[in-house]
Write a protein that holds these residues in place. Structure first.
Motif, PDB file in Angstrom:
ATOM      1  N   ALA A  28      -5.024  32.555  -2.028  1.00 51.10           N
ATOM      2  CA  ALA A  28      -4.409  31.433  -1.317  1.00 51.10           C
ATOM      3  C   ALA A  28      -4.650  31.519   0.185  1.00 51.10           C
ATOM      4  N   GLY A  29      -4.792  32.732   0.714  1.00 51.76           N
ATOM      5  CA  GLY A  29      -4.994  32.881   2.147  1.00 51.76           C
ATOM      6  C   GLY A  29      -6.441  32.829   2.582  1.00 51.76           C
ATOM      7  N   ARG A  30      -7.355  32.704   1.623  1.00 48.85           N
ATOM      8  CA  ARG A  30      -8.776  32.698   1.959  1.00 48.85           C
ATOM      9  C   ARG A  30      -9.114  31.434   2.751  1.00 48.85           C
ATOM     10  N   VAL A  31      -9.916  31.591   3.786  1.00 50.49           N
ATOM     11  CA  VAL A  31     -10.310  30.484   4.661  1.00 50.49           C
ATOM     12  C   VAL A  31     -11.768  30.166   4.409  1.00 50.49           C
ATOM     13  N   GLY A  32     -12.065  28.894   4.089  1.00 45.85           N
ATOM     14  CA  GLY A  32     -13.436  28.480   3.837  1.00 45.85           C
ATOM     15  C   GLY A  32     -14.232  28.274   5.108  1.00 45.85           C
ATOM     16  N   GLY A  33     -15.533  28.034   4.939  1.00 48.39           N
ATOM     17  CA  GLY A  33     -16.404  27.879   6.100  1.00 48.39           C
ATOM     18  C   GLY A  33     -16.092  26.663   6.941  1.00 48.39           C
ATOM     19  N   GLY A  34     -15.666  25.561   6.323  1.00 51.97           N
ATOM     20  CA  GLY A  34     -15.380  24.355   7.096  1.00 51.97           C
ATOM     21  C   GLY A  34     -13.923  24.189   7.418  1.00 51.97           C
ATOM     22  N   ALA A  35     -13.156  25.272   7.350  1.00 51.28           N
ATOM     23  CA  ALA A  35     -11.721  25.165   7.542  1.00 51.28           C
ATOM     24  C   ALA A  35     -11.366  24.920   8.999  1.00 51.28           C
ATOM     25  N   GLN A  36     -10.267  24.215   9.206  1.00 50.42           N
ATOM     26  CA  GLN A  36      -9.763  23.951  10.532  1.00 50.42           C
ATOM     27  C   GLN A  36      -8.797  25.066  10.945  1.00 50.42           C
ATOM     28  N   TRP A 126       1.905  29.589  -4.228  1.00 49.15           N
ATOM     29  CA  TRP A 126       1.547  28.189  -4.010  1.00 49.15           C
ATOM     30  C   TRP A 126       1.086  28.000  -2.574  1.00 49.15           C
ATOM     31  N   ARG A 127      -0.061  27.347  -2.429  1.00 42.85           N
ATOM     32  CA  ARG A 127      -0.704  27.140  -1.137  1.00 42.85           C
ATOM     33  C   ARG A 127      -0.128  25.904  -0.457  1.00 42.85           C
ATOM     34  N   PRO A 164      21.057  29.616  -6.977  1.00 43.12           N
ATOM     35  CA  PRO A 164      22.315  30.114  -7.534  1.00 43.12           C
ATOM     36  C   PRO A 164      22.502  29.823  -9.014  1.00 43.12           C
ATOM     37  N   ARG A 165      21.703  28.926  -9.603  1.00 44.26           N
ATOM     38  CA  ARG A 165      21.837  28.620 -11.020  1.00 44.26           C
ATOM     39  C   ARG A 165      20.829  29.371 -11.883  1.00 44.26           C
ATOM     40  N   THR A 166      19.590  29.387 -11.483  1.00 41.98           N
ATOM     41  CA  THR A 166      18.546  29.993 -12.321  1.00 41.98           C
ATOM     42  C   THR A 166      18.136  31.384 -11.859  1.00 41.98           C
ATOM     43  N   GLY A 167      18.463  31.754 -10.617  1.00 39.80           N
ATOM     44  CA  GLY A 167      18.037  33.040 -10.087  1.00 39.80           C
ATOM     45  C   GLY A 167      16.611  33.077  -9.591  1.00 39.80           C
ATOM     46  N   THR A 168      15.875  31.968  -9.692  1.00 39.81           N
ATOM     47  CA  THR A 168      14.496  31.921  -9.201  1.00 39.81           C
ATOM     48  C   THR A 168      14.486  32.101  -7.689  1.00 39.81           C
ATOM     49  N   LEU A 169      13.601  32.956  -7.202  1.00 39.54           N
ATOM     50  CA  LEU A 169      13.486  33.207  -5.768  1.00 39.54           C
ATOM     51  C   LEU A 169      12.200  32.582  -5.252  1.00 39.54           C
ATOM     52  N   ILE A 170      12.318  31.647  -4.313  1.00 35.52           N
ATOM     53  CA  ILE A 170      11.168  31.037  -3.656  1.00 35.52           C
ATOM     54  C   ILE A 170      11.256  31.384  -2.174  1.00 35.52           C
ATOM     55  N   ARG A 171      10.218  31.995  -1.640  1.00 38.66           N
ATOM     56  CA  ARG A 171      10.236  32.391  -0.228  1.00 38.66           C
ATOM     57  C   ARG A 171       8.890  32.159   0.415  1.00 38.66           C
ATOM     58  N   VAL A 172       8.936  32.012   1.722  1.00 36.12           N
ATOM     59  CA  VAL A 172       7.716  31.853   2.508  1.00 36.12           C
ATOM     60  C   VAL A 172       7.128  33.235   2.747  1.00 36.12           C
ATOM     61  N   VAL A 173       5.850  33.405   2.423  1.00 34.88           N
ATOM     62  CA  VAL A 173       5.164  34.689   2.556  1.00 34.88           C
ATOM     63  C   VAL A 173       3.929  34.494   3.417  1.00 34.88           C
ATOM     64  N   ARG A 174       3.620  35.461   4.236  1.00 39.69           N
ATOM     65  CA  ARG A 174       2.428  35.427   5.086  1.00 39.69           C
ATOM     66  C   ARG A 174       1.280  36.163   4.409  1.00 39.69           C
ATOM     67  N   CYS A 175       0.157  35.477   4.225  1.00 42.27           N
ATOM     68  CA  CYS A 175      -1.058  36.120   3.706  1.00 42.27           C
ATOM     69  C   CYS A 175      -1.716  36.945   4.806  1.00 42.27           C
ATOM     70  N   VAL A 181       2.310  30.756   2.601  1.00 37.59           N
ATOM     71  CA  VAL A 181       2.308  30.287   1.223  1.00 37.59           C
ATOM     72  C   VAL A 181       3.734  30.413   0.686  1.00 37.59           C
ATOM     73  N   LEU A 182       3.971  29.776  -0.456  1.00 38.89           N
ATOM     74  CA  LEU A 182       5.236  29.924  -1.160  1.00 38.89           C
ATOM     75  C   LEU A 182       5.041  30.868  -2.337  1.00 38.89           C
ATOM     76  N   GLN A 183       5.877  31.883  -2.435  1.00 40.11           N
ATOM     77  CA  GLN A 183       5.820  32.799  -3.565  1.00 40.11           C
ATOM     78  C   GLN A 183       7.053  32.577  -4.431  1.00 40.11           C
ATOM     79  N   VAL A 184       6.824  32.260  -5.699  1.00 45.23           N
ATOM     80  CA  VAL A 184       7.892  31.942  -6.647  1.00 45.23           C
ATOM     81  C   VAL A 184       8.020  33.098  -7.631  1.00 45.23           C
ATOM     82  N   THR A 185       9.228  33.666  -7.734  1.00 44.35           N
ATOM     83  CA  THR A 185       9.480  34.793  -8.631  1.00 44.35           C
ATOM     84  C   THR A 185      10.642  34.453  -9.548  1.00 44.35           C
ATOM     85  N   ARG A 186      10.403  34.506 -10.858  1.00 45.50           N
ATOM     86  CA  ARG A 186      11.480  34.254 -11.813  1.00 45.50           C
ATOM     87  C   ARG A 186      12.500  35.387 -11.793  1.00 45.50           C
TER      88      ARG A 186
END
Length: 329
Positions: A28-36, A126-127, A164-175, A181-186
């Motif tokens: 997800a953190g890979r940068v292509g040749g034409g990336a801004q 998730w990117r 608080p209902r499902t326990g799923t953890l979504i956090r912002v992570v630095r590549c 990116v968003l990292q989703v952990t059940r």
């Protein structure tokens, strides 16, 4: 009923999962040749693993007619519209808010790839891509960059909290490339305490099971921390939710003295045992955040029990009790 996995198998699954997350973050953190150039966010946060808030400044002299945030993982893509707002320091902001749906939400037509709406995110990385278009139709795709993690000052709450209902953890992570990116952990199976209510003659505990499935039958028990002595707890079940009265008489009468008891919920086959506590919270130290007093309870048998229901520093629910009938006679 599904038997519990041996410790070696659980460690292997955890290793495979962490390796997969590292591989997905690298991709997800890979940068292509034409990336801004990566955009520096004015604000990027997630509240309760449920609400995504983002704001990025429009680069000076750039004429943006429309914009959206693309949330993607593999072939799955979701568009979040971005609105124009006036920046307090001048210029324009691209801002957006979206509810990140998870396992508790029923899939619908908005789950189709590349469609607007509230993303329903599965476990993985998730990117995030900001897509802008000018009046001539020129489209630019840029990631969001964040600074390297630094040691935050100590605060009463954590930076990321599970749903608080499902326990799923979504956090912002630095590549490694600096891209956010968003990292989703059940969540793993948990026994979550929702509240406990002291009364004149006892304490009633209310809780629920999280991510345990529906095939098992469960029961609760009190376990003395010193030596593992157990006292059964008669729990009343309504689906995944349960409640029970603490057996203060049996616990205080197990042996003389004052002892600490923990509480577990286990399946009938004992294939899975879950400690009871307040786990799905952003509170850093529940023992300090939720102080509780010692109370004296007059039991129907005539005994007086001095008890202290409390949370441990890690969030576990515990009780200290002592039969004081002789001391007060």
């Amino acid at each position: 009923m599904t038997p519990a996995l041996p410790p070696a198998a659980r460690r292997l699954i955890a290793t495979v999962r962490s390796t997969r997350f590292r591989a997905e973050r690298a991709a997800a953190g890979r940068v292509g040749g034409g990336a801004q150039t990566l955009l520096a966010p004015v604000h990027l946060s997630i509240r309760d693993s449920r609400t995504l808030n983002v704001a990025c400044a429009v680069i000076a002299d750039e004429q943006v007619e429309r914009a959206h945030l693309l949330v993607s993982r593999g072939h799955r893509r979701f568009r979040i519209p971005l609105a124009f707002e006036q920046h307090a320091h001048g210029g324009l902001l691209l801002s957006g808010t979206a509810t990140l749906r998870d396992a508790r939400d029923v899939p619908d037509v908005r789950d189709e790839p590349d469609t607007p709406g509230h993303p329903r995110l599965g476990e993985g990385v998730w990117r995030l891509t900001v897509v802008t278009a000018d009046a001539r139709g020129r489209v630019l795709r840029r990631g969001i960059g964040i600074e390297a993690d630094t040691e935050p000052p100590p605060t009463p709450t954590l930076h990321h909290a599970p749903d608080p209902r499902t326990g799923t953890l979504i956090r912002v992570v630095r590549c490694r490339s600096g891209r956010a990116v968003l990292q989703v952990t059940r969540s793993r199976p948990r026994a979550e305490l929702t509240r406990f209510v002291p009364g004149g003659d006892g304490i009633t505990v209310h809780g629920r099971l999280v991510m345990t499935g529906a095939r098992r039958r469960w029961r609760a028990k009190a376990v003395r921390r010193r030596d593992g002595v157990t006292v059964p707890v008669g729990a009343v079940w309504e689906g995944p939710e349960f409640s029970f009265r603490l057996p203060l008489g049996e616990m205080a009468g197990a042996s003389p003295g004052q002892w600490v008891w923990d509480f577990h919920v286990e399946s009938d086959s004992r294939a899975a045992t879950l400690p009871l506590g307040r786990w799905l919270s952003d509170v850093r130290d529940p023992s300090a955040a939720y102080p509780t007093p010692f109370r004296v309870f007059a039991l129907p048998s005539g005994a007086l029990v001095r008890a202290h229901a409390h949370f441990t520093k890690s969030g576990g629910f515990a009780l200290t009790c002592w039969d004081i009938s002789k001391e007060t006679s």
